[in-house]
Design a protein around this motif. Structure first.
Motif, PDB file in Angstrom:
ATOM      1  N   SER A 123       0.842  -1.201   0.000  1.00  0.00           N
ATOM      2  CA  SER A 123       0.000   0.000   0.000  1.00  0.00           C
ATOM      3  C   SER A 123       0.874   1.247   0.000  1.00  0.00           C
ATOM      4  CB  SER A 123      -0.946   0.007   1.202  1.00  0.00           C
ATOM      5  OG  SER A 123      -0.210   0.042   2.410  1.00  0.00           O
ATOM      6  N   GLN A 125       0.678   5.576   0.908  1.00  0.00           N
ATOM      7  CA  GLN A 125      -0.028   6.717   1.481  1.00  0.00           C
ATOM      8  C   GLN A 125       0.736   7.993   1.151  1.00  0.00           C
ATOM      9  OE1 GLN A 125       0.976   4.229   3.974  1.00  0.00           O
ATOM     10  NE2 GLN A 125      -0.846   3.055   3.464  1.00  0.00           N
ATOM     11  N   ASP A 126      -0.016   9.095   1.024  1.00  0.00           N
ATOM     12  CA  ASP A 126       0.649  10.377   0.813  1.00  0.00           C
ATOM     13  C   ASP A 126       1.093  10.938   2.163  1.00  0.00           C
ATOM     14  OD1 ASP A 126      -1.593  11.507   2.037  1.00  0.00           O
ATOM     15  OD2 ASP A 126      -2.433  12.290   0.177  1.00  0.00           O
ATOM     16  N   GLU A 127       1.611  12.151   2.148  1.00  0.00           N
ATOM     17  CA  GLU A 127       2.142  12.770   3.365  1.00  0.00           C
ATOM     18  C   GLU A 127       1.085  12.951   4.453  1.00  0.00           C
ATOM     19  OE1 GLU A 127       5.313  15.954   2.843  1.00  0.00           O
ATOM     20  OE2 GLU A 127       4.342  15.943   0.870  1.00  0.00           O
ATOM     21  N   LEU A 128      -0.177  13.067   4.058  1.00  0.00           N
ATOM     22  CA  LEU A 128      -1.259  13.261   5.020  1.00  0.00           C
ATOM     23  C   LEU A 128      -1.829  11.936   5.527  1.00  0.00           C
ATOM     24  CD1 LEU A 128      -3.125  16.197   3.239  1.00  0.00           C
ATOM     25  CD2 LEU A 128      -1.449  16.323   5.107  1.00  0.00           C
ATOM     26  N   GLY A 129      -1.286  10.808   5.009  1.00  0.00           N
ATOM     27  CA  GLY A 129      -1.748   9.500   5.432  1.00  0.00           C
ATOM     28  C   GLY A 129      -2.906   8.967   4.607  1.00  0.00           C
ATOM     29  N   GLU A 130      -3.278   9.681   3.554  1.00  0.00           N
ATOM     30  CA  GLU A 130      -4.364   9.219   2.692  1.00  0.00           C
ATOM     31  C   GLU A 130      -3.867   8.101   1.790  1.00  0.00           C
ATOM     32  OE1 GLU A 130      -7.209  10.903  -0.836  1.00  0.00           O
ATOM     33  OE2 GLU A 130      -6.667  12.278   0.788  1.00  0.00           O
ATOM     34  N   GLU A 131      -4.621   7.008   1.759  1.00  0.00           N
ATOM     35  CA  GLU A 131      -4.200   5.866   0.952  1.00  0.00           C
ATOM     36  C   GLU A 131      -4.376   6.172  -0.533  1.00  0.00           C
ATOM     37  OE1 GLU A 131      -4.469   1.577   2.218  1.00  0.00           O
ATOM     38  OE2 GLU A 131      -6.086   1.669   0.728  1.00  0.00           O
ATOM     39  N   LEU A 132      -3.302   5.941  -1.282  1.00  0.00           N
ATOM     40  CA  LEU A 132      -3.314   6.174  -2.723  1.00  0.00           C
ATOM     41  C   LEU A 132      -3.513   4.887  -3.497  1.00  0.00           C
ATOM     42  CD1 LEU A 132      -0.237   8.567  -2.860  1.00  0.00           C
ATOM     43  CD2 LEU A 132      -2.664   9.202  -2.779  1.00  0.00           C
ATOM     44  N   ARG A 134      -3.568   0.210  -3.021  1.00  0.00           N
ATOM     45  CA  ARG A 134      -3.440  -1.023  -2.228  1.00  0.00           C
ATOM     46  C   ARG A 134      -3.598  -2.173  -3.206  1.00  0.00           C
ATOM     47  NH1 ARG A 134      -4.043  -2.792   3.102  1.00  0.00           N
ATOM     48  NH2 ARG A 134      -4.240  -0.622   3.714  1.00  0.00           N
TER      49      ARG A 134
END
Length: 160
Positions: A123, A125-132, A134
């Motif tokens: 998986s 994630q971007d810097e904000l923790g949003e999954e991009l 998986r």
């Protein structure tokens, strides 16, 4: 004192102590003339810890277990189990941070062991923790900064 189903089995013998959760057993050391102590967690077949045990004053028999020694052994055995769990977690959960096209990403590999066949998921994630992304991957997938970068640059398509 008789134990009820709600109270643990407490044993306080010179060579065997138990609080119902942990059991300390003083055993003859098969490698030499000394003694060893094993610490086993309830429900486990193998001890979590085996170590040398002190000889008694007669230099022949083991020193009897006591409350202080038992508590020290419980603390040590618990720490051994905790370190083992942390090591296993680290083996099954890896992550790397990479920068792709100016974007900082955290790429994680999570392996789920199973007797019939382990599975793994990759998986990002971007810097904000949003999954991009998986995707499933083989549990043998090697997560490195290079493999994470290649995966992101390929549009997060399932690695082959």
């Amino acid at each position: 004192m008789q134990d009820t189903p709600d109270t643990p089995d407490t044993i306080q013998e010179p060579r065997r102590w138990s609080d119902g959760q942990w059991t300390a057993q003083v055993i003859k050391n098969e490698d030499d003339d000394g003694w060893a102590v094993s610490m086993t967690l309830k429900g486990e077949t193998e001890p979590a810890l085996v170590g040398p045990w002190t000889m008694g004053r007669d230099k022949k028999n083991p020193k009897p277990l006591d409350v202080s020694a038992f508590h020290t052994l419980v603390k040590t055995a618990s720490e051994v189990l905790r370190r083992h769990e942390q090591q296993l977690h680290a083996q099954l959960h890896k992550n790397v941070a990479v920068t792709v096209n100016g974007q900082r990403l955290r790429v994680q590999l999570a392996i789920v062991p199973d007797e019939e066949g382990a599975t793994a998921t990759l998986s990002a994630q971007d810097e904000l923790g949003e999954e991009l992304a998986r995707v499933p991957v083989p549990p043998t997938f090697k997560l490195t900064p290079a493999s994470a970068t290649a995966w992101a640059e390929a549009g997060f398509e399932r690695p082959r």
